[in-house]
Design a protein around this motif. Sequence first.
Motif, PDB file in Angstrom:
ATOM      1  N   ARG A  38       0.830  -1.218   0.000  1.00 34.06           N
ATOM      2  CA  ARG A  38       0.000   0.000   0.000  1.00 34.06           C
ATOM      3  C   ARG A  38       0.856   1.257   0.000  1.00 34.06           C
ATOM      4  N   ALA A  39       1.909   1.247   0.804  1.00 36.34           N
ATOM      5  CA  ALA A  39       2.800   2.417   0.850  1.00 36.34           C
ATOM      6  C   ALA A  39       3.468   2.624  -0.507  1.00 36.34           C
ATOM      7  N   LEU A  40       3.842   1.524  -1.151  1.00 38.26           N
ATOM      8  CA  LEU A  40       4.483   1.626  -2.464  1.00 38.26           C
ATOM      9  C   LEU A  40       3.484   2.077  -3.526  1.00 38.26           C
ATOM     10  N   ALA A  41       2.234   1.607  -3.408  1.00 35.29           N
ATOM     11  CA  ALA A  41       1.215   2.000  -4.377  1.00 35.29           C
ATOM     12  C   ALA A  41       0.867   3.480  -4.282  1.00 35.29           C
ATOM     13  N   ALA A  42       0.981   4.066  -3.083  1.00 41.11           N
ATOM     14  CA  ALA A  42       0.666   5.489  -2.910  1.00 41.11           C
ATOM     15  C   ALA A  42       1.819   6.387  -3.339  1.00 41.11           C
ATOM     16  N   ARG A  43       2.970   5.796  -3.575  1.00 37.52           N
ATOM     17  CA  ARG A  43       4.163   6.597  -3.881  1.00 37.52           C
ATOM     18  C   ARG A  43       4.080   7.362  -5.201  1.00 37.52           C
ATOM     19  N   PRO A  44       3.642   6.733  -6.324  1.00 43.23           N
ATOM     20  CA  PRO A  44       3.627   7.481  -7.597  1.00 43.23           C
ATOM     21  C   PRO A  44       2.781   8.751  -7.553  1.00 43.23           C
ATOM     22  N   TYR A  45       1.598   8.661  -6.914  1.00 41.95           N
ATOM     23  CA  TYR A  45       0.732   9.844  -6.820  1.00 41.95           C
ATOM     24  C   TYR A  45       1.422  10.958  -6.036  1.00 41.95           C
ATOM     25  N   ALA A  46       1.990  10.593  -4.882  1.00 41.30           N
ATOM     26  CA  ALA A  46       2.674  11.591  -4.054  1.00 41.30           C
ATOM     27  C   ALA A  46       3.857  12.192  -4.804  1.00 41.30           C
ATOM     28  N   GLN A  47       4.560  11.354  -5.539  1.00 39.07           N
ATOM     29  CA  GLN A  47       5.742  11.824  -6.251  1.00 39.07           C
ATOM     30  C   GLN A  47       5.373  12.773  -7.383  1.00 39.07           C
ATOM     31  N   MET A  48       4.351  12.392  -8.151  1.00 37.17           N
ATOM     32  CA  MET A  48       3.938  13.258  -9.249  1.00 37.17           C
ATOM     33  C   MET A  48       3.358  14.568  -8.733  1.00 37.17           C
ATOM     34  N   LEU A  49       2.618  14.513  -7.642  1.00 39.21           N
ATOM     35  CA  LEU A  49       2.085  15.735  -7.046  1.00 39.21           C
ATOM     36  C   LEU A  49       3.218  16.664  -6.632  1.00 39.21           C
ATOM     37  N   THR A  50       4.254  16.092  -6.012  1.00 37.75           N
ATOM     38  CA  THR A  50       5.411  16.890  -5.606  1.00 37.75           C
ATOM     39  C   THR A  50       6.110  17.508  -6.820  1.00 37.75           C
ATOM     40  N   ASN A  51       6.261  16.711  -7.867  1.00 37.40           N
ATOM     41  CA  ASN A  51       6.951  17.207  -9.060  1.00 37.40           C
ATOM     42  C   ASN A  51       6.150  18.271  -9.799  1.00 37.40           C
ATOM     43  N   VAL A  52       4.829  18.128  -9.818  1.00 37.15           N
ATOM     44  CA  VAL A  52       3.985  19.168 -10.427  1.00 37.15           C
ATOM     45  C   VAL A  52       4.128  20.472  -9.647  1.00 37.15           C
ATOM     46  N   LEU A  53       4.140  20.373  -8.306  1.00 39.91           N
ATOM     47  CA  LEU A  53       4.311  21.578  -7.486  1.00 39.91           C
ATOM     48  C   LEU A  53       5.675  22.213  -7.718  1.00 39.91           C
ATOM     49  N   LYS A  54       6.720  21.381  -7.821  1.00 43.48           N
ATOM     50  CA  LYS A  54       8.048  21.919  -8.100  1.00 43.48           C
ATOM     51  C   LYS A  54       8.074  22.641  -9.445  1.00 43.48           C
ATOM     52  N   SER A  55       7.382  22.069 -10.435  1.00 39.60           N
ATOM     53  CA  SER A  55       7.305  22.706 -11.747  1.00 39.60           C
ATOM     54  C   SER A  55       6.551  24.028 -11.669  1.00 39.60           C
ATOM     55  N   LEU A  56       5.482  24.060 -10.851  1.00 40.13           N
ATOM     56  CA  LEU A  56       4.690  25.288 -10.723  1.00 40.13           C
ATOM     57  C   LEU A  56       5.441  26.379  -9.978  1.00 40.13           C
ATOM     58  N   VAL A  57       6.322  25.982  -9.054  1.00 38.11           N
ATOM     59  CA  VAL A  57       7.077  26.973  -8.281  1.00 38.11           C
ATOM     60  C   VAL A  57       7.892  27.864  -9.215  1.00 38.11           C
ATOM     61  N   SER A  58       8.449  27.274 -10.264  1.00 41.20           N
ATOM     62  CA  SER A  58       9.285  28.038 -11.189  1.00 41.20           C
ATOM     63  C   SER A  58       8.464  28.844 -12.188  1.00 41.20           C
ATOM     64  N   ARG A  59       7.146  28.599 -12.226  1.00 40.25           N
ATOM     65  CA  ARG A  59       6.312  29.287 -13.209  1.00 40.25           C
ATOM     66  C   ARG A  59       5.294  30.221 -12.587  1.00 40.25           C
ATOM     67  N   ALA A  60       5.040  30.080 -11.310  1.00 42.73           N
ATOM     68  CA  ALA A  60       4.047  30.908 -10.624  1.00 42.73           C
ATOM     69  C   ALA A  60       4.746  31.853  -9.646  1.00 42.73           C
ATOM     70  N   GLU A  61       4.138  32.971  -9.441  1.00 44.36           N
ATOM     71  CA  GLU A  61       4.661  33.936  -8.464  1.00 44.36           C
ATOM     72  C   GLU A  61       4.100  33.575  -7.095  1.00 44.36           C
ATOM     73  N   ILE A  62       4.869  32.785  -6.339  1.00 45.15           N
ATOM     74  CA  ILE A  62       4.380  32.336  -5.032  1.00 45.15           C
ATOM     75  C   ILE A  62       4.670  33.358  -3.941  1.00 45.15           C
ATOM     76  N   CYS A  63       5.509  34.339  -4.245  1.00 46.09           N
ATOM     77  CA  CYS A  63       5.843  35.390  -3.279  1.00 46.09           C
ATOM     78  C   CYS A  63       5.473  36.745  -3.849  1.00 46.09           C
ATOM     79  N   ASP A  64       5.109  37.641  -2.964  1.00 46.08           N
ATOM     80  CA  ASP A  64       4.795  39.014  -3.370  1.00 46.08           C
ATOM     81  C   ASP A  64       6.087  39.705  -3.806  1.00 46.08           C
TER      82      ASP A  64
END
Length: 347
Positions: A38-64
Amino acid sequence: MANVLDIRRRIRSVTNTRQITKAMKMVSAAKLRRAQERALAARPYAQMLTNVLKSLVSRAEICDPETGEPRHPLLAQRPEKNVFLIVVTGDKGLAGAFNTNILKTATKFLESKQGKNIEIEAIGRKGRDFLRRRYKSAPPRPADSQESAGTTIVGEQIGVLTKLEYAMASEFAQRVIERYTKEEVDSVYLLCNEFKSVISQRLVVEKVLPIERVGEVGVAQAEEMTAEERHRALEAAKGAGVGVRPIDTRAIDAEAARFATGQVDYIYEQPPEELFNALLPKYVGIQIFHGLLESVAAEHAARMTAMDAATNNATDMIDSLTLAMNRVRQAKITKEIIEIVSGAAAQ
């Protein structure tokens, strides 16, 4: 000195106990395999979510751009006055020092935060019972509370680890996020077991909020397994046929990481800022869910190790009792022979 019948009765009792502990060991080994899957099965979703957020950090203005302050409330860092601690223990015993070690680590953490308002959410019956004897239960404090600093239990979750679902973890994370957004708490910590394999695990206090950097978990406190605990776990795993090496996911990790590091200008349907704000709470939820999954696996591993030790101790006790029974029986026979010989000599 006990007679032969008493010793035989005790041998039967210990033999029955050994059968029970051996069965419990095999059951825990089977549950451990499922928990690892179960822990291994949940890993791809968590990993892709993290990577999407990392990609968005470089494209979105997260700070004023003017003040430099983060725009999302989950990134905002404040002076740590109100601390929220999530303690994850088991609902059952017979798991060796599993629950004891968690509660010792919790006590150390609470001592390190003396002088601050600390609110505890207990997940698991063993932790709830321990904390109840030491701290009072109270409703969550509002942001403008003028109460003196202290440690209170504000919630409990019993029986949720038996059949753990993501919906439960997501709902719980949403409540935590809401309290952090309202500035009722200034930081959120998760005390759980970081489980990689039977012989590779440690107790950690992870800083869930505020999020300092996407994809990196802040560890406020950690305790590794001792060499003796690792050796016992290794012997138990060999006897139960459980793998002791962490599953190699380097190739999968590298492939998933390409999404965040690739020099590609992705086209998002929604604006990057909107996506980032919507996905960040899910990131917190998957962190908590992953911690609960690993704690379940660690509990089964600890119970398997404890039952293996109990089975071995029962075998040693049976051998010792058998030796004692043979000695008593031999002494009885010798005594009877002496009496017969003495009686014959008297005639």
